[in-house]
Design an enzyme around this catalytic site. Sequence first.
Site, PDB file in Angstrom:
ATOM      1  N   ASP A   1       0.815  -1.125   0.025  1.00  0.00           N
ATOM      2  CA  ASP A   1       0.021  -0.124   0.268  1.00  0.00           C
ATOM      3  C   ASP A   1       0.901   1.283   0.081  1.00  0.00           C
ATOM      4  O   ASP A   1       0.782   2.121  -0.884  1.00  0.00           O
ATOM      5  CB  ASP A   1      -1.035  -0.040   1.094  1.00  0.00           C
ATOM      6  CG  ASP A   1      -1.894  -1.187   1.117  1.00  0.00           C
ATOM      7  OD1 ASP A   1      -2.458  -1.317  -0.068  1.00  0.00           O
ATOM      8  OD2 ASP A   1      -2.211  -1.519   2.110  1.00  0.00           O
TER       9      ASP A   1
ATOM     10  N   GLU B   1      -9.610  -1.893   4.100  1.00  0.00           N
ATOM     11  CA  GLU B   1      -9.363  -1.790   5.359  1.00  0.00           C
ATOM     12  C   GLU B   1     -10.386  -0.377   5.968  1.00  0.00           C
ATOM     13  O   GLU B   1     -10.686  -0.533   7.046  1.00  0.00           O
ATOM     14  CB  GLU B   1      -7.948  -1.449   5.649  1.00  0.00           C
ATOM     15  CG  GLU B   1      -7.072  -2.143   5.184  1.00  0.00           C
ATOM     16  CD  GLU B   1      -5.614  -1.979   4.770  1.00  0.00           C
ATOM     17  OE1 GLU B   1      -4.695  -2.873   4.710  1.00  0.00           O
ATOM     18  OE2 GLU B   1      -5.446  -0.802   4.690  1.00  0.00           O
TER      19      GLU B   1
END
Length: 241
Positions: A32, A133
């Site tokens: 990420d 997330e």
Amino acid sequence: MSLPDRITQWLRQYLENAGAAGFVFGLSGGVDSATVAALAVRAVGTDRVLAALMPCHSQPDDLRLARRVAETFGIPTVTVDLTPVYDALVAVLPPTENALAPANIKPRLRMITLYYLAQSHNYLVLGSGNRSEISVGYYTKYGDGGVDLLPLGGLYKTQVWELARELGVPQEVIDRPPTAGLWPGQTDEGEMGITYRELDRILAAMEAGDFSGLDPATVEKVRGMMARSEHKRRMPPIFEP
């Protein structure tokens, strides 16, 4: 227009509107943050970005892979070892049996560091949270959730992996099991109790309203994660007298 071009255009426009000079972000050695780094360079070039490497009782691979990402995209870095600060703070806090209480100090110290660097350079803080997330609250409130912009916030984790390949993120980073580095051996999927691919299928099914072929118990598990973390996705409630 391609997805990377749309994201980088959005980043440039936001930067201009904010009157800021560039972007700062943490590099953890994960996919990420590496993808965010690649997008930032694509948006404004290497002379207007800064990557912070912030070890805190971290695994050796964290720094090694973070440096590899920085070298791959030509990103300037600053290393701030937060281990002594973390140790000093934990030493004066009351003991706890909740493992997350001290673990969450780490991302909150990183947030403080990033905003120090941002204000020093008139930069904006880029976060690396993705849609998967954010949807289930798998991040630390006022830690890695404390940022100015979330360029991956609209993308599921499986989409981030695809984007990372397109942007040239090193394959070793893409293949690495996702981890927040909260404690030795910790992985995101192990802590959540669900794989990202399973999670993304369920989140997409929720959006489409079609749960065909999905395990009802797992769907309810995800619903529960979303409900328990709702407070993270909202500003603090204000009492109106």
